[in-house]
Design a protein around this motif. Sequence first.
Motif, PDB file in Angstrom:
ATOM      1  N   HIS A 110       0.862  -1.179   0.000  1.00 19.96           N
ATOM      2  CA  HIS A 110       0.000   0.000   0.000  1.00 19.96           C
ATOM      3  C   HIS A 110       0.900   1.230   0.000  1.00 19.96           C
ATOM      4  CE1 HIS A 110      -3.695  -2.294   1.050  1.00 19.96           C
ATOM      5  NE2 HIS A 110      -2.801  -3.099   1.611  1.00 19.96           N
ATOM      6  N   GLY A 111       0.611   2.173  -0.871  1.00 20.93           N
ATOM      7  CA  GLY A 111       1.491   3.320  -0.986  1.00 20.93           C
ATOM      8  C   GLY A 111       0.757   4.623  -1.205  1.00 20.93           C
ATOM      9  N   TYR A 112       1.375   5.712  -0.739  1.00 17.79           N
ATOM     10  CA  TYR A 112       0.899   7.068  -0.995  1.00 17.79           C
ATOM     11  C   TYR A 112       2.021   7.856  -1.663  1.00 17.79           C
ATOM     12  CZ  TYR A 112      -3.352   6.537   1.761  1.00 17.79           C
ATOM     13  OH  TYR A 112      -4.584   6.129   2.206  1.00 17.79           O
ATOM     14  N   ALA A 122       7.361   9.548  -1.277  1.00 18.23           N
ATOM     15  CA  ALA A 122       6.392   8.453  -1.322  1.00 18.23           C
ATOM     16  C   ALA A 122       6.618   7.561  -0.114  1.00 18.23           C
ATOM     17  CB  ALA A 122       6.521   7.646  -2.606  1.00 18.23           C
ATOM     18  N   PHE A 164       5.362   3.713   1.687  1.00 14.87           N
ATOM     19  CA  PHE A 164       4.721   2.426   1.420  1.00 14.87           C
ATOM     20  C   PHE A 164       4.720   1.572   2.682  1.00 14.87           C
ATOM     21  CE2 PHE A 164       6.925   3.961  -2.316  1.00 14.87           C
ATOM     22  CZ  PHE A 164       5.961   3.888  -3.310  1.00 14.87           C
ATOM     23  N   THR A 182      -0.995  10.155  -9.679  1.00 17.44           N
ATOM     24  CA  THR A 182      -1.378   9.122  -8.710  1.00 17.44           C
ATOM     25  C   THR A 182      -1.327   9.670  -7.284  1.00 17.44           C
ATOM     26  OG1 THR A 182      -0.467   7.421 -10.159  1.00 17.44           O
ATOM     27  CG2 THR A 182      -0.864   6.816  -7.859  1.00 17.44           C
ATOM     28  N   ASP A 220      -2.673   7.393  -4.445  1.00 15.36           N
ATOM     29  CA  ASP A 220      -2.341   6.193  -3.678  1.00 15.36           C
ATOM     30  C   ASP A 220      -2.531   4.962  -4.542  1.00 15.36           C
ATOM     31  OD1 ASP A 220      -5.253   5.096  -2.872  1.00 15.36           O
ATOM     32  OD2 ASP A 220      -5.235   7.260  -2.584  1.00 15.36           O
ATOM     33  N   HIS A 221      -1.874   3.895  -4.134  1.00 15.48           N
ATOM     34  CA  HIS A 221      -1.811   2.689  -4.960  1.00 15.48           C
ATOM     35  C   HIS A 221      -1.684   1.488  -4.044  1.00 15.48           C
ATOM     36  CE1 HIS A 221      -1.072   0.668  -8.813  1.00 15.48           C
ATOM     37  NE2 HIS A 221      -0.142  -0.050  -8.196  1.00 15.48           N
ATOM     38  N   ALA A 222      -2.324   0.380  -4.431  1.00 15.12           N
ATOM     39  CA  ALA A 222      -2.249  -0.839  -3.632  1.00 15.12           C
ATOM     40  C   ALA A 222      -2.195  -2.058  -4.542  1.00 15.12           C
ATOM     41  CB  ALA A 222      -3.450  -0.950  -2.694  1.00 15.12           C
ATOM     42  N   GLN A 245      -6.085   1.848  -7.474  1.00 12.22           N
ATOM     43  CA  GLN A 245      -5.393   3.134  -7.513  1.00 12.22           C
ATOM     44  C   GLN A 245      -6.406   4.273  -7.519  1.00 12.22           C
ATOM     45  OE1 GLN A 245      -2.873   5.350 -10.898  1.00 12.22           O
ATOM     46  NE2 GLN A 245      -1.665   3.746  -9.887  1.00 12.22           N
TER      47      GLN A 245
END
Length: 303
Positions: A81-83, A122, A124, A246, A248-250, A296
């Motif tokens: 999981h990331g921002y 970023a 994660f 982008t 956030d992304h998971a 995302q």
Amino acid sequence: MAEGVPVVTQPNADDDGAWTTLLPELIALLDLTPDGEDRFAAGHSTASVTTGHVFGGLVAAQAVMAAGRTVPADRAIHSLHGYFLRPGDAAVPLHVEVDRTRDGRSFSHRRVSAVQDGRVIAEFTCSWAIPRAGIAHQTGAPPAPDPETIRPDHEVLRDLPVGMTRYGTSPDAFDLRTVGLGPGWFESKVPAGEPTLVWKRAAGAVPDDPLLHAALFTFASDMRILHPVLRPHGLAMYGVDVRPATIDHAVWFHRPVRVEDWLLWQCESPWAGDGRGFVRAKVYGTDGTLVAEAAQEGLIGLG
């Protein structure tokens, strides 16, 4: 630039290939250089230097590689999981710092920060687990044509009309083949939630390293995933008046992934609003096995 960080040269800005990262370069960029305890120096791609845009998928992939080097070998990554907090700068060295939050009997948890000039661009969280027996089920794969019968996206995109960017018009680290892509595809409005189907495969051989395959999959998970946000509105992610970013992304890994194999991405956007758009994806192998999922949220600037 910090010791151990690859230095790349800037190609001609008129070269369509300046927008892409080829597989050998990508694999080299994932070979991180230790730079202190649980700290790694990470390089920028030629495409980032040329365009001034640091691709979030590469930073996420480098985070997976860095975290994976601190985890016991009996555990496989099952989620990330990331921002994305600040734009990256391809002219500034990048470091990836890992915090060993916990190593339990079955799970390992890591917090990873991508840092430039002392600022986190970023962040994660990654989790690894020991595989074990238990209940099992999955949803079925959607019907889709054989990827070998579909033209590569970069060939189709070369034929798109003036008013589109050159992004995606040259071979890349991954061979992408979008079902139905062609003239009028972007302008045709589709109902919100209607799936976009994309086959993806690494464009070449990859060393037999599960961590590297997971990192490369993470890179690919950020490739054009926001397309479904624009399609209900007859807009194109390649349009010169569209500015995606982008937030956030998971990624969830249900099975070990092999990026040399064709993987079918079923992507849909159930919602967009307040200047943002959301996409979720299910990823299937050619045998119908659900190997991973991704999601995302992105900012969608227009005009």
